[in-house]
Design an enzyme around this catalytic site. Structure first.
Site, mmCIF file in Angstrom:
data_model
loop_
_atom_site.group_PDB
_atom_site.id
_atom_site.type_symbol
_atom_site.label_atom_id
_atom_site.label_comp_id
_atom_site.label_asym_id
_atom_site.label_seq_id
_atom_site.Cartn_x
_atom_site.Cartn_y
_atom_site.Cartn_z
ATOM 1 N N ASP A 1 -2.450 49.487 58.840
ATOM 2 C CA ASP A 1 -1.846 49.597 60.177
ATOM 3 C C ASP A 1 -2.012 51.012 60.720
ATOM 4 O OD1 ASP A 1 -1.102 47.041 60.634
ATOM 5 O OD2 ASP A 1 1.007 47.291 60.094
ATOM 6 N N CYS B 1 -4.575 40.174 56.233
ATOM 7 C CA CYS B 1 -3.754 41.302 56.692
ATOM 8 C C CYS B 1 -2.416 41.173 56.001
ATOM 9 C CB CYS B 1 -3.590 41.210 58.207
ATOM 10 S SG CYS B 1 -2.545 42.511 58.913
ATOM 11 N N ASP C 1 -1.646 37.207 58.649
ATOM 12 C CA ASP C 1 -0.782 38.337 58.293
ATOM 13 C C ASP C 1 0.293 37.931 57.284
ATOM 14 O OD1 ASP C 1 0.160 40.932 58.446
ATOM 15 O OD2 ASP C 1 0.347 40.935 60.622
HETATM 16 C C1 GLA Z 1 1.375 43.658 61.048
HETATM 17 C C2 GLA Z 1 -0.109 43.858 61.256
HETATM 18 C C3 GLA Z 1 -0.365 44.445 62.613
HETATM 19 C C4 GLA Z 1 0.188 43.526 63.662
HETATM 20 C C5 GLA Z 1 1.666 43.294 63.431
HETATM 21 C C6 GLA Z 1 2.218 42.233 64.365
HETATM 22 O O1 GLA Z 1 2.033 44.853 60.943
HETATM 23 O O2 GLA Z 1 -0.647 44.659 60.253
HETATM 24 O O3 GLA Z 1 -1.727 44.669 62.810
HETATM 25 O O4 GLA Z 1 -0.524 42.309 63.642
HETATM 26 O O5 GLA Z 1 1.913 42.859 62.100
HETATM 27 O O6 GLA Z 1 3.549 41.991 64.133
#
Ligand code: GLA
Length: 754
Positions: free
Chosen positions: A550, A528, A480
């Protein structure tokens, strides 16, 4: 031969199966662009370039007294330079030691090489000698000894040409690159639409289409990441182009950082597109002998509309950009605990979810944010990649063993570029976080970003990740990155080199990703960035799937996945079934429909499955069976957008390459009362073969709820046989919407020999 060079005329023609690309080294050594489009054989297109004397369009010094019609200001070029008479947007701007900013390139050499060139330290499409060729054209500024090597990677079977440039300082003085784009693309005539993909967090890749007007328009990112806001992908197409007809040129920048795509329609109706690293945050010092590689651009042309253009991108990205064992290995159906628990979980709770997951047929358990440091909310802990055993109530080894003992694979979330101010890592190394001395940095999600331009920082993160991978049976990482980067500055760079920061950061990211990939190629990495904030071709080289958004609401996902599909394959799009009411929109969409939408991607779940009733659990078991049954079709089939999500029924299709079967999916959303019929063509089948239509999950439960007559109409197309020609040219009628939000999957399979 895909690349043919005629030294007597200076013509270089590239042919792919359905396209031609042509350039010419002209009488004074300029590299002129003469054609990109449908095949032209090897005809010289340069006489078609319209020439006349134009006021205020300068002539190169050597032609100015003899040929006032020759001007770089109007000639289509392969790589345009700032400062010497081309007053349009240009691809290269170099500041020389004397302060001047003007370059002029002439061809020195041209080579045709087997295979596809690579780019050191940067992601790129790959191909061996049997399938790819490289054209390398070397140019030189005779006054400054600046060298430019233009690379063209030619994939004939894919109808793809890649582009990249290397800028070389052959002089004995230091120079500064102020702009070094990856490509210049000129269309000498015609009106064009420009399709771009804008968005925001949780609403990525909305399609925007408008005609190119006189002037300059641009999309880009100065956020350190490619961004939710403008995807580094765009299309120039004929105003009349549709999914199935018309000329379309697509450009996908293989880069995950700050990018700029500019389009200019000039005063004589020529259109130019320049794309590459965003110059606003960029300057690069080249000492004598040093060189700079630009990121790559993947280009494709389709004469048959946007659909074929997308399919060209899907294929090249899936087959020649994604790497490693997961390229063709079946991606596991996953359960992610984020929307199930957020930060509020214990090891016991995770095991309960894993238990249920196993019983439903899910294959991979993913532990999301909150397992490390003191991370119980998004205020703190980033950078402390040590399991919080107190919170888990067990060691990470125990947790992972218990999960893998159930027969599930185990995956884990990291945000390797992030650092919280409230973390042991920050307390030990405040200078590792990106900020400018004397200025308090902007805070985004209460976190900062690690300075990946520094080798010591990257080494630390590599060690943390590799230790976790070495000590635990981890099959998957969710990688991420949750903020835009502001206040850019590195303690590792001197003042003169701070302009290199943004690009060095991306190179640092690629270096860390490459190390993890090399040491653990069997680990599937899903990219991500707050959902789809770094959904780009660069990341796909390291992470063959990316969390698309998200936003897990099925209706919104229809549009997000639709936009994403213009440039990227379904095998790249992370898509999950989540809870209702949906956490982002509050909308309630049936479980079956949520499944159908998530099956247009790498499939998974993201909700507390321990809280579901038996009906939903039974539906999940069915969904997983369906996904497994049609896996190859969905992941490797040819993708067709049959309707756009603006209307009340979104329909898409995947057709097998061998034309034996197709799966059409349709979702009604926001239906009016008694809506008109939805009839769609089914593409990609053999016109002469016969096919049977089977509607999946024709559940009699609907029958008792709806008038018998309406119910019967569902059955009208079920079981019938049609030829491939009838399916395409006559089309099929989607079964009716008994209620808003209903989804249908229609399986079409070939009947062997009639
Ligand atoms: C981001 C990701 C989510 C999740 C959050 C966790 O927003 O896109 O899917 O993993 O972080 O903090």
């Amino acid at each position: 031969m895909a690349i043919v060079r005629d030294d007597s005329t200076g013509l270089i023609t590239i042919s792919t199966q359905n396209t031609s690309y042509q350039m010419k080294i002209d009488s004074i050594g300029s590299l002129i662009h003469t054609h990109y489009g449908a095949p032209i054989g090897e005809s010289d297109m340069s006489p078609q370039l319209f020439r006349m004397i134009r006021g205020f369009s300068s002539n190169p010094n050597e032609t100015g007294f003899t040929d006032r019609a020759y001007s770089l200001d109007v000639l289509p070029q392969e790589y345009s330079c700032f400062g010497t008479g081309d007053y349009r947007i240009t691809s290269l701007a170099v500041r020389y030691e004397n302060g001047a900013k003007a370059s002029r390139l002439k061809v020195q050499d041209c080579e045709i090489l087997p295979g596809k060139y690579g780019i050191e330290g940067l992601p790129a499409v790959y191909g061996d000698d049997n399938e790819a060729q490289t054209l390398k054209v070397t140019l030189k500024d005779e006054e400054t000894d600046l060298g430019v090597e233009l690379f063209y990677g030619v994939f004939s079977d894919y109808d793809v040409i890649t582009r990249s440039a290397r800028i070389i300082n052959n002089s004995d003085t230091t120079i500064t690159l102020e702009k070094a784009a990856s490509l210049n693309f000129d269309l000498p005539s015609g009106s064009w639409d420009w399709i771009t993909f804008y968005g925001r967090h949780a609403q990525e890749r909305c399609l925007s289409r408008a005609s190119v007007r006189h002037g300059i328009e641009a999309i880009g990112s100065v956020r350190g990441i490619s961004s939710h806001h403008y995807n580094p992908f765009s299309v120039l197409c004929e105003p009349t182009a549709t999914e199935t007809a018309g000329s379309c040129y697509g450009f996908a920048l293989v880069y995950s950082g700050e990018h700029l795509m500019e389009v200019e329609r000039d005063s004589i109706d020529q259109t130019r597109l320049v794309c590459g690293i965003h110059p606003d945050n960029f300057s690069w010092i080249l000492k004598p002998g040093e060189s700079f590689n630009t990121p790559e651009v993947i280009m494709t042309y389709s004469h048959d509309g946007l659909g074929q253009m997308s399919r060209n991108f899907h294929r090249i990205m899936r087959e020649r950009l994604c790497r490693g064992p997961w390229k063709h290995r079946r991606r596991p159906v996953l359960i992610n605990n984020w929307e199930a628990t957020y930060f509020d979980f214990t090891g016991q709770k995770l095991l309960e979810i894993a238990d249920e997951a196993e019983s439903l047929g899910i294959e991979l358990f993913v532990l999301d944010d909150g397992w490390f440091g003191v991370r119980n909310d998004d205020d703190k802990g980033l950078g402390d990649w040590f399991p919080n055993e107190e919170k888990l109530g067990m060691t990470m080894q125990e947790l992972t063993r218990k999960i893998t003992d159930k027969g599930l694979l185990f995956g884990i979330w990291f945000e390797p570029e992030a650092i919280s101010e409230d973390s042991d890592l920050y307390r030990a190394h405040p200078d590792w976080a990106i900020s400018i001395p004397g200025r308090k940095p902007a805070i985004d999600r209460r976190q900062l970003v690690l300075d990946y331009t520094r080798e010591d920082v990257r080494d630390y993160i590599k060690t943390c990740l590799l230790k976790m991978l070495d000590e635990n049976p981890i099959s998957y990482i969710k990688w991420d990155m949750n903020r835009s980067i502001s206040d850019k500055f590195s303690h590792g760079l001197d003042a003169k080199h701070q302009g290199e920061f943004a690009h060095r950061f991306v190179c640092g990211l690629y270096d860390v990703l490459e190390t993890i990939y090399e040491r653990h190629p069997e680990v599937l990495i899903e990219g991500c960035s707050g959902g789809g904030g770094r959904f780009d071709a660069g990341m796909l080289y390291y992470t063959p799937q990316i969390w698309t958004s998200d936003n897990t609401d099925a209706y919104d996902r229809l549009r997000i996945q639709y936009g994403t599909s213009f440039g990227y394959p379904l095998s790249a799009m992370g898509a999950h079934v989540s809870a209702v009411p949906n956490h982002q929109t509050g909308r309630v969409v049936p479980m079956h429909t949520r499944g159908v939408v998530a099956m247009a991607g790498t499939f998974g779940y993201e909700l507390d499955i321990t809280k579901l009733d038996e009906g939903d659990k039974a539906e999940i078991r069915e969904q997983i069976k369906t996904f497994h049954r049609y896996y190859d079709l969905i992941q490797y089939g040819e993708y067709y957008r049959l309707s756009a999500p603006e209307d009340y029924c979104t329909v898409w299709e995947v057709a097998a390459i061998d034309k034996k079967e197709a799966l059409v999916s349709a979702v009604y959303h926001g239906i009016p009362a008694y809506p008109p019929a939805v009839r769609v063509p089914v593409f990609g089948l053999d016109p002469t073969a016969n096919y049977q239509i089977d509607i999946l999950d024709l559940d009699e439960k609907y029958a008792k709820d709806y008038e018998k007559l309406t119910w019967q109409s569902t059955h009208i197309i079920n079981g019938i046989v049609m030829s491939g020609a009838a399916l395409e040219h006559g089309g099929i009628t989607v079964p009716p919407p008994f209620f808003d939000g209903i989804a249908w999957q229609i399986f079409i399979h070939r009947l062997e020999d009639g």
